[in-house]
Write a protein that holds these residues in place. Structure first.
Motif, PDB file in Angstrom:
ATOM      1  N   ARG A 223      37.279  33.193 -50.659  1.00  0.00           N
ATOM      2  CA  ARG A 223      38.574  32.521 -50.684  1.00  0.00           C
ATOM      3  C   ARG A 223      39.282  32.841 -49.376  1.00  0.00           C
ATOM      4  O   ARG A 223      39.248  33.980 -48.898  1.00  0.00           O
ATOM      5  N   VAL A 224      39.926  31.836 -48.785  1.00  0.00           N
ATOM      6  CA  VAL A 224      40.626  32.036 -47.523  1.00  0.00           C
ATOM      7  C   VAL A 224      42.123  31.858 -47.742  1.00  0.00           C
ATOM      8  O   VAL A 224      42.559  30.991 -48.502  1.00  0.00           O
ATOM      9  N   SER A 225      42.896  32.719 -47.098  1.00  0.00           N
ATOM     10  CA  SER A 225      44.354  32.650 -47.157  1.00  0.00           C
ATOM     11  C   SER A 225      44.887  33.149 -45.822  1.00  0.00           C
ATOM     12  O   SER A 225      44.125  33.503 -44.907  1.00  0.00           O
ATOM     13  N   LEU A 226      46.207  33.208 -45.694  1.00  0.00           N
ATOM     14  CA  LEU A 226      46.802  33.702 -44.449  1.00  0.00           C
ATOM     15  C   LEU A 226      46.423  35.158 -44.189  1.00  0.00           C
ATOM     16  O   LEU A 226      46.423  35.613 -43.054  1.00  0.00           O
ATOM     17  N   GLY A 227      46.082  35.892 -45.241  1.00  0.00           N
ATOM     18  CA  GLY A 227      45.682  37.285 -45.085  1.00  0.00           C
ATOM     19  C   GLY A 227      44.229  37.479 -44.708  1.00  0.00           C
ATOM     20  O   GLY A 227      43.790  38.608 -44.478  1.00  0.00           O
ATOM     21  N   GLY A 228      43.462  36.403 -44.659  1.00  0.00           N
ATOM     22  CA  GLY A 228      42.050  36.503 -44.326  1.00  0.00           C
ATOM     23  C   GLY A 228      41.180  36.054 -45.486  1.00  0.00           C
ATOM     24  O   GLY A 228      41.628  35.316 -46.375  1.00  0.00           O
ATOM     25  N   PHE A 229      39.941  36.504 -45.490  1.00  0.00           N
ATOM     26  CA  PHE A 229      38.971  36.100 -46.495  1.00  0.00           C
ATOM     27  C   PHE A 229      38.859  37.153 -47.596  1.00  0.00           C
ATOM     28  O   PHE A 229      38.799  38.354 -47.317  1.00  0.00           O
ATOM     29  N   ALA A 230      38.827  36.696 -48.836  1.00  0.00           N
ATOM     30  CA  ALA A 230      38.503  37.542 -49.981  1.00  0.00           C
ATOM     31  C   ALA A 230      37.086  37.210 -50.434  1.00  0.00           C
ATOM     32  O   ALA A 230      36.629  36.069 -50.311  1.00  0.00           O
ATOM     33  N   THR A 231      36.394  38.203 -50.972  1.00  0.00           N
ATOM     34  CA  THR A 231      34.994  38.058 -51.391  1.00  0.00           C
ATOM     35  C   THR A 231      34.867  38.435 -52.854  1.00  0.00           C
ATOM     36  O   THR A 231      35.452  39.422 -53.311  1.00  0.00           O
ATOM     37  N   ARG A 232      34.096  37.636 -53.579  1.00  0.00           N
ATOM     38  CA  ARG A 232      33.824  37.947 -54.980  1.00  0.00           C
ATOM     39  C   ARG A 232      32.336  37.781 -55.247  1.00  0.00           C
ATOM     40  O   ARG A 232      31.713  36.838 -54.756  1.00  0.00           O
ATOM     41  N   ILE A 233      31.766  38.703 -56.025  1.00  0.00           N
ATOM     42  CA  ILE A 233      30.384  38.591 -56.494  1.00  0.00           C
ATOM     43  C   ILE A 233      30.396  38.705 -58.006  1.00  0.00           C
ATOM     44  O   ILE A 233      30.925  39.675 -58.566  1.00  0.00           O
ATOM     45  N   THR A 252      37.248  41.636 -53.505  1.00  0.00           N
ATOM     46  CA  THR A 252      37.992  42.344 -52.465  1.00  0.00           C
ATOM     47  C   THR A 252      39.358  41.714 -52.247  1.00  0.00           C
ATOM     48  O   THR A 252      39.593  40.552 -52.576  1.00  0.00           O
ATOM     49  N   ALA A 253      40.243  42.485 -51.649  1.00  0.00           N
ATOM     50  CA  ALA A 253      41.499  41.945 -51.171  1.00  0.00           C
ATOM     51  C   ALA A 253      41.239  41.079 -49.944  1.00  0.00           C
ATOM     52  O   ALA A 253      40.216  41.225 -49.259  1.00  0.00           O
ATOM     53  N   SER A 254      42.157  40.171 -49.647  1.00  0.00           N
ATOM     54  CA  SER A 254      42.038  39.334 -48.452  1.00  0.00           C
ATOM     55  C   SER A 254      41.985  40.219 -47.208  1.00  0.00           C
ATOM     56  O   SER A 254      42.777  41.149 -47.062  1.00  0.00           O
ATOM     57  N   GLY A 255      41.021  39.931 -46.332  1.00  0.00           N
ATOM     58  CA  GLY A 255      40.890  40.665 -45.081  1.00  0.00           C
ATOM     59  C   GLY A 255      40.062  41.923 -45.165  1.00  0.00           C
ATOM     60  O   GLY A 255      39.804  42.561 -44.138  1.00  0.00           O
ATOM     61  N   ALA A 256      39.619  42.318 -46.369  1.00  0.00           N
ATOM     62  CA  ALA A 256      38.827  43.543 -46.491  1.00  0.00           C
ATOM     63  C   ALA A 256      37.460  43.406 -45.831  1.00  0.00           C
ATOM     64  O   ALA A 256      36.943  44.367 -45.264  1.00  0.00           O
ATOM     65  N   LEU A 257      36.860  42.216 -45.905  1.00  0.00           N
ATOM     66  CA  LEU A 257      35.590  41.957 -45.244  1.00  0.00           C
ATOM     67  C   LEU A 257      35.808  40.845 -44.224  1.00  0.00           C
ATOM     68  O   LEU A 257      36.698  40.929 -43.394  1.00  0.00           O
ATOM     69  N   ASP A 258      34.981  39.818 -44.240  1.00  0.00           N
ATOM     70  CA  ASP A 258      35.147  38.667 -43.357  1.00  0.00           C
ATOM     71  C   ASP A 258      34.727  37.445 -44.162  1.00  0.00           C
ATOM     72  O   ASP A 258      34.774  37.475 -45.393  1.00  0.00           O
ATOM     73  N   ASN A 259      34.276  36.405 -43.509  1.00  0.00           N
ATOM     74  CA  ASN A 259      33.890  35.159 -44.162  1.00  0.00           C
ATOM     75  C   ASN A 259      32.450  35.280 -44.654  1.00  0.00           C
ATOM     76  O   ASN A 259      31.522  34.719 -44.069  1.00  0.00           O
ATOM     77  N   MET A 260      32.255  36.028 -45.741  1.00  0.00           N
ATOM     78  CA  MET A 260      30.907  36.352 -46.200  1.00  0.00           C
ATOM     79  C   MET A 260      30.272  35.118 -46.844  1.00  0.00           C
ATOM     80  O   MET A 260      30.727  34.632 -47.875  1.00  0.00           O
ATOM     81  N   GLU A 261      29.194  34.620 -46.214  1.00  0.00           N
ATOM     82  CA  GLU A 261      28.580  33.364 -46.658  1.00  0.00           C
ATOM     83  C   GLU A 261      27.122  33.489 -47.047  1.00  0.00           C
ATOM     84  O   GLU A 261      26.579  32.585 -47.681  1.00  0.00           O
ATOM     85  N   GLY A 262      26.442  34.566 -46.652  1.00  0.00           N
ATOM     86  CA  GLY A 262      25.036  34.728 -46.986  1.00  0.00           C
ATOM     87  C   GLY A 262      24.821  35.972 -47.832  1.00  0.00           C
ATOM     88  O   GLY A 262      25.477  36.997 -47.609  1.00  0.00           O
ATOM     89  N   MET A 263      23.902  35.899 -48.796  1.00  0.00           N
ATOM     90  CA  MET A 263      23.635  37.023 -49.698  1.00  0.00           C
ATOM     91  C   MET A 263      22.139  37.119 -49.960  1.00  0.00           C
ATOM     92  O   MET A 263      21.464  36.115 -50.154  1.00  0.00           O
TER      93      MET A 263
END
Length: 300
Positions: A223-233, A252-263
Protein backbone atom coordinates in the motif's frame (compact mmCIF):
# COMPACT_ATOMS: atom_id res chain seq x y z
CA UNK A 1 30.78 -0.61 -8.32
CA UNK A 2 28.59 -2.46 -5.79
CA UNK A 3 27.89 -0.89 -2.43
CA UNK A 4 26.32 -3.05 0.27
CA UNK A 5 24.95 -2.19 3.66
CA UNK A 6 23.62 -4.78 6.04
CA UNK A 7 21.13 -3.43 8.54
CA UNK A 8 20.42 -4.79 12.01
CA UNK A 9 17.49 -7.17 12.22
CA UNK A 10 15.81 -4.80 14.68
CA UNK A 11 15.31 -2.33 11.85
CA UNK A 12 13.35 -4.95 9.97
CA UNK A 13 10.78 -5.21 12.73
CA UNK A 14 9.93 -1.52 12.68
CA UNK A 15 6.22 -1.11 12.31
CA UNK A 16 5.53 -4.86 12.62
CA UNK A 17 1.94 -5.45 13.60
CA UNK A 18 1.37 -8.71 15.45
CA UNK A 19 -1.75 -10.74 15.99
CA UNK A 20 -2.68 -14.18 17.16
CA UNK A 21 -1.46 -16.58 14.50
CA UNK A 22 -0.05 -20.03 14.08
CA UNK A 23 3.25 -18.58 12.89
CA UNK A 24 5.35 -15.44 13.09
CA UNK A 25 7.94 -13.91 10.79
CA UNK A 26 11.31 -13.48 12.49
CA UNK A 27 13.43 -10.76 10.80
CA UNK A 28 16.74 -12.13 9.50
CA UNK A 29 18.21 -9.00 7.88
CA UNK A 30 18.09 -6.43 5.13
CA UNK A 31 20.47 -5.71 2.29
CA UNK A 32 20.45 -2.77 -0.11
CA UNK A 33 21.56 -4.00 -3.54
CA UNK A 34 23.18 -1.35 -5.73
CA UNK A 35 24.76 -1.61 -9.15
CA UNK A 36 25.61 0.70 -12.01
CA UNK A 37 23.91 0.40 -15.38
CA UNK A 38 20.62 1.55 -16.83
CA UNK A 39 19.18 -1.99 -16.84
CA UNK A 40 19.48 -2.33 -13.06
CA UNK A 41 16.39 -1.76 -10.92
CA UNK A 42 12.62 -1.99 -11.13
CA UNK A 43 12.55 -5.56 -9.77
CA UNK A 44 9.09 -7.08 -9.47
CA UNK A 45 9.71 -10.84 -9.35
CA UNK A 46 12.11 -13.04 -7.37
CA UNK A 47 13.04 -16.74 -7.25
CA UNK A 48 15.66 -17.65 -4.64
CA UNK A 49 17.52 -20.94 -5.09
CA UNK A 50 17.30 -23.58 -2.35
CA UNK A 51 19.90 -22.69 0.24
CA UNK A 52 19.73 -19.02 -0.67
CA UNK A 53 22.99 -18.99 -2.62
CA UNK A 54 21.65 -17.41 -5.81
CA UNK A 55 18.49 -15.98 -7.30
CA UNK A 56 16.70 -14.79 -10.41
CA UNK A 57 15.03 -11.38 -10.40
CA UNK A 58 13.01 -9.79 -13.19
CA UNK A 59 12.32 -6.12 -13.77
CA UNK A 60 9.26 -4.33 -15.09
CA UNK A 61 11.34 -3.43 -18.14
CA UNK A 62 11.74 -7.11 -18.97
CA UNK A 63 15.34 -7.62 -17.81
CA UNK A 64 16.17 -10.94 -16.15
CA UNK A 65 19.07 -10.96 -13.66
CA UNK A 66 20.89 -13.94 -12.20
CA UNK A 67 22.95 -13.17 -9.10
CA UNK A 68 25.11 -14.97 -6.55
CA UNK A 69 24.37 -14.35 -2.87
CA UNK A 70 27.25 -14.38 -0.39
CA UNK A 71 26.13 -15.01 3.17
CA UNK A 72 27.84 -14.65 6.53
CA UNK A 73 26.92 -15.13 10.16
CA UNK A 74 23.40 -16.43 10.78
CA UNK A 75 23.10 -16.83 6.99
CA UNK A 76 22.58 -13.08 6.52
CA UNK A 77 23.34 -11.53 3.15
CA UNK A 78 26.74 -9.88 2.95
CA UNK A 79 26.96 -9.32 -0.78
CA UNK A 80 24.96 -9.79 -3.97
CA UNK A 81 26.93 -10.07 -7.22
CA UNK A 82 25.28 -10.19 -10.64
CA UNK A 83 26.42 -13.15 -12.76
CA UNK A 84 24.57 -12.09 -15.91
CA UNK A 85 21.46 -10.33 -17.10
CA UNK A 86 19.50 -10.50 -20.33
CA UNK A 87 16.49 -8.86 -21.92
CA UNK A 88 13.54 -11.25 -22.16
CA UNK A 89 12.18 -12.22 -25.59
CA UNK A 90 8.58 -11.72 -26.67
CA UNK A 91 6.37 -14.32 -28.34
CA UNK A 92 7.54 -13.14 -31.77
CA UNK A 93 11.23 -13.66 -31.06
CA UNK A 94 12.09 -10.01 -30.43
CA UNK A 95 13.46 -8.39 -27.24
CA UNK A 96 10.57 -7.18 -25.11
CA UNK A 97 9.97 -3.42 -25.14
CA UNK A 98 7.21 -1.05 -24.15
CA UNK A 99 3.85 -2.82 -24.15
CA UNK A 100 5.42 -6.31 -24.10
CA UNK A 101 8.11 -5.66 -21.45
CA UNK A 102 6.27 -5.32 -18.12
CA UNK A 103 7.26 -8.55 -16.35
CA UNK A 104 5.74 -8.56 -12.86
CA UNK A 105 6.22 -12.03 -11.40
CA UNK A 106 8.48 -15.08 -11.44
CA UNK A 107 7.88 -18.59 -10.14
CA UNK A 108 9.94 -21.79 -10.22
CA UNK A 109 8.66 -24.63 -12.42
CA UNK A 110 8.97 -28.30 -11.50
CA UNK A 111 10.83 -28.94 -14.76
CA UNK A 112 13.59 -26.51 -13.74
CA UNK A 113 12.34 -23.52 -15.70
CA UNK A 114 10.73 -20.26 -14.65
CA UNK A 115 7.22 -18.99 -15.16
CA UNK A 116 6.93 -15.30 -16.01
CA UNK A 117 3.73 -13.27 -15.64
CA UNK A 118 3.31 -9.89 -17.31
CA UNK A 119 0.92 -6.98 -17.15
CA UNK A 120 0.26 -4.43 -19.92
CA UNK A 121 0.25 -7.22 -22.55
CA UNK A 122 -1.09 -9.60 -19.89
CA UNK A 123 0.31 -13.08 -20.45
CA UNK A 124 2.12 -16.03 -18.88
CA UNK A 125 5.16 -17.75 -20.38
CA UNK A 126 7.80 -20.29 -19.38
CA UNK A 127 11.55 -19.90 -19.93
CA UNK A 128 14.59 -22.08 -19.20
CA UNK A 129 17.47 -19.71 -18.36
CA UNK A 130 19.97 -18.83 -19.58
CA UNK A 131 17.73 -19.30 -22.65
CA UNK A 132 15.15 -16.51 -22.37
CA UNK A 133 13.09 -17.50 -25.43
CA UNK A 134 9.58 -18.12 -24.10
CA UNK A 135 7.10 -20.91 -24.40
CA UNK A 136 3.67 -19.28 -24.58
CA UNK A 137 1.12 -20.80 -22.20
CA UNK A 138 -2.01 -19.57 -23.95
CA UNK A 139 -3.25 -18.02 -27.17
CA UNK A 140 -2.17 -14.44 -27.90
CA UNK A 141 -5.45 -12.75 -26.95
CA UNK A 142 -6.59 -15.08 -24.12
CA UNK A 143 -6.38 -12.27 -21.55
CA UNK A 144 -7.22 -9.39 -23.90
CA UNK A 145 -9.68 -7.93 -21.39
CA UNK A 146 -6.83 -7.53 -18.88
CA UNK A 147 -4.38 -5.67 -21.11
CA UNK A 148 -3.55 -2.83 -18.75
CA UNK A 149 -1.06 -1.68 -16.13
CA UNK A 150 -3.08 -3.31 -13.35
CA UNK A 151 -3.37 -6.96 -14.29
CA UNK A 152 -1.11 -9.91 -13.31
CA UNK A 153 1.13 -9.47 -10.27
CA UNK A 154 1.69 -13.02 -9.06
CA UNK A 155 2.14 -16.49 -10.53
CA UNK A 156 2.70 -19.81 -8.77
CA UNK A 157 2.63 -23.52 -9.52
CA UNK A 158 -0.16 -25.17 -7.54
CA UNK A 159 0.76 -28.07 -5.20
CA UNK A 160 -1.28 -30.54 -7.24
CA UNK A 161 -0.03 -29.20 -10.57
CA UNK A 162 -1.12 -26.39 -12.82
CA UNK A 163 -0.74 -22.65 -12.31
CA UNK A 164 -2.49 -19.83 -10.51
CA UNK A 165 -2.09 -16.16 -11.47
CA UNK A 166 -3.21 -13.27 -9.28
CA UNK A 167 -4.51 -9.87 -10.38
CA UNK A 168 -3.25 -6.70 -8.75
CA UNK A 169 -6.54 -4.97 -7.92
CA UNK A 170 -9.42 -6.38 -5.88
CA UNK A 171 -12.76 -6.97 -7.49
CA UNK A 172 -14.98 -4.01 -6.62
CA UNK A 173 -18.07 -6.11 -5.91
CA UNK A 174 -16.54 -8.97 -3.93
CA UNK A 175 -13.56 -7.32 -2.25
CA UNK A 176 -11.28 -10.16 -3.40
CA UNK A 177 -8.34 -10.42 -5.77
CA UNK A 178 -9.36 -12.26 -8.96
CA UNK A 179 -7.32 -15.29 -9.96
CA UNK A 180 -7.03 -17.60 -12.96
CA UNK A 181 -6.15 -21.31 -12.91
CA UNK A 182 -4.24 -22.94 -15.76
CA UNK A 183 -3.93 -26.65 -16.52
CA UNK A 184 -2.12 -28.43 -19.32
CA UNK A 185 0.97 -27.57 -21.32
CA UNK A 186 2.11 -24.90 -23.76
CA UNK A 187 -0.44 -22.99 -25.81
CA UNK A 188 -2.89 -25.83 -25.10
CA UNK A 189 -2.98 -24.87 -21.42
CA UNK A 190 -6.62 -24.34 -20.46
CA UNK A 191 -7.37 -21.29 -18.31
CA UNK A 192 -10.46 -20.60 -16.22
CA UNK A 193 -11.43 -18.09 -13.53
CA UNK A 194 -10.20 -19.22 -10.14
CA UNK A 195 -11.31 -18.49 -6.59
CA UNK A 196 -11.06 -14.91 -5.37
CA UNK A 197 -8.49 -14.23 -2.66
CA UNK A 198 -10.50 -12.82 0.25
CA UNK A 199 -9.64 -9.93 2.53
CA UNK A 200 -8.46 -7.44 -0.10
CA UNK A 201 -8.92 -4.43 2.16
CA UNK A 202 -7.04 -1.63 3.88
CA UNK A 203 -6.00 -0.01 0.61
CA UNK A 204 -3.59 -2.82 -0.28
CA UNK A 205 -2.88 -4.21 -3.75
CA UNK A 206 -1.47 -7.66 -4.53
CA UNK A 207 2.20 -7.64 -5.54
CA UNK A 208 3.27 -11.33 -5.54
CA UNK A 209 2.24 -14.83 -4.55
CA UNK A 210 3.82 -18.23 -3.84
CA UNK A 211 3.07 -21.63 -2.40
CA UNK A 212 5.19 -22.81 0.52
CA UNK A 213 6.47 -26.32 1.11
CA UNK A 214 3.64 -26.55 3.65
CA UNK A 215 1.15 -26.43 0.77
CA UNK A 216 -0.22 -23.07 1.88
CA UNK A 217 -0.62 -20.00 -0.29
CA UNK A 218 1.38 -16.88 0.60
CA UNK A 219 0.31 -13.44 -0.66
CA UNK A 220 2.47 -10.31 -0.69
CA UNK A 221 0.60 -6.98 -0.71
CA UNK A 222 1.66 -3.34 -0.69
CA UNK A 223 0.00 0.00 0.00
CA UNK A 224 1.34 3.45 -0.88
CA UNK A 225 0.62 6.67 1.00
CA UNK A 226 2.36 9.97 1.72
CA UNK A 227 4.32 8.15 4.42
CA UNK A 228 5.73 5.62 1.98
CA UNK A 229 5.00 1.97 1.30
CA UNK A 230 3.39 -0.47 3.74
CA UNK A 231 3.89 -4.23 3.30
CA UNK A 232 1.59 -7.07 4.24
CA UNK A 233 2.06 -10.84 3.99
CA UNK A 234 -0.85 -13.21 4.51
CA UNK A 235 -1.11 -16.95 4.07
CA UNK A 236 -4.09 -19.14 3.31
CA UNK A 237 -4.99 -22.76 3.49
CA UNK A 238 -5.45 -24.33 0.04
CA UNK A 239 -7.46 -27.44 -0.70
CA UNK A 240 -9.33 -28.69 -3.74
CA UNK A 241 -8.83 -25.42 -5.60
CA UNK A 242 -10.22 -23.21 -2.82
CA UNK A 243 -8.71 -20.86 -0.26
CA UNK A 244 -9.14 -21.73 3.40
CA UNK A 245 -8.50 -19.83 6.59
CA UNK A 246 -6.03 -16.97 6.45
CA UNK A 247 -3.57 -15.39 8.85
CA UNK A 248 -1.61 -12.16 8.65
CA UNK A 249 2.09 -12.88 9.16
CA UNK A 250 3.39 -9.35 8.61
CA UNK A 251 2.02 -5.85 8.32
CA UNK A 252 4.46 -2.94 8.46
CA UNK A 253 3.94 0.74 9.03
CA UNK A 254 4.28 3.01 6.00
CA UNK A 255 7.95 3.61 5.19
CA UNK A 256 9.27 0.69 7.26
CA UNK A 257 10.45 -1.12 4.12
CA UNK A 258 10.15 0.00 0.48
CA UNK A 259 8.01 -0.93 -2.53
CA UNK A 260 8.24 -4.68 -1.94
CA UNK A 261 7.04 -6.41 -5.12
CA UNK A 262 8.83 -9.76 -5.33
CA UNK A 263 8.62 -12.71 -2.91
CA UNK A 264 10.28 -16.12 -2.79
CA UNK A 265 10.02 -18.95 -0.23
CA UNK A 266 12.96 -21.30 0.23
CA UNK A 267 14.61 -23.60 2.77
CA UNK A 268 18.04 -22.95 4.28
CA UNK A 269 20.65 -25.51 5.35
CA UNK A 270 19.18 -25.63 8.85
CA UNK A 271 15.76 -26.54 7.46
CA UNK A 272 14.21 -23.15 8.17
CA UNK A 273 11.59 -21.75 5.81
CA UNK A 274 12.72 -18.30 4.68
CA UNK A 275 10.76 -15.59 2.90
CA UNK A 276 12.85 -13.24 0.76
CA UNK A 277 11.36 -9.99 -0.53
CA UNK A 278 12.75 -7.58 -3.13
CA UNK A 279 11.66 -4.01 -3.83
CA UNK A 280 10.89 -2.20 -7.07
CA UNK A 281 12.72 1.14 -6.97
CA UNK A 282 10.81 2.38 -10.02
CA UNK A 283 14.23 3.49 -11.37
CA UNK A 284 14.04 6.48 -8.99
CA UNK A 285 16.99 7.73 -6.95
CA UNK A 286 14.66 8.37 -4.00
CA UNK A 287 14.00 4.63 -3.70
CA UNK A 288 16.28 1.61 -3.34
CA UNK A 289 16.51 -2.05 -4.27
CA UNK A 290 16.00 -3.66 -0.88
CA UNK A 291 16.18 -7.38 -0.11
CA UNK A 292 14.52 -8.24 3.21
CA UNK A 293 14.39 -11.74 4.68
CA UNK A 294 12.33 -13.45 7.38
CA UNK A 295 12.16 -16.89 8.95
CA UNK A 296 8.69 -18.45 9.07
CA UNK A 297 8.58 -19.63 12.66
CA UNK A 298 5.68 -21.91 13.46
CA UNK A 299 4.08 -21.92 16.90
CA UNK A 300 5.31 -24.70 19.14
Amino acid sequence: MRIADLLLPAALSAGLATQAAAAELVPLGQYTWREDGSAFGGFSGLVMAPGGTSFYAVSDEGELFHATVLRGAANRIERIATDWHSRLIDNNGKPVAGFTADAEALAPARDGGLYVAYESYARITEIHPPDVNPTALHAYQRFRDLWSNESFEGVAERPGGGLIVVSEKPDGSEGAYPTFLGDGHGTAMAWRPGPGIPGADGGFDASDAAFGSDGRFYLLERRVSLGGFATRIRRFGWQDGAFGASETLLETASGALDNMEGMSLWTDAAGRTVISLISDDNFLFLQRTLVAEYEVKEAQ
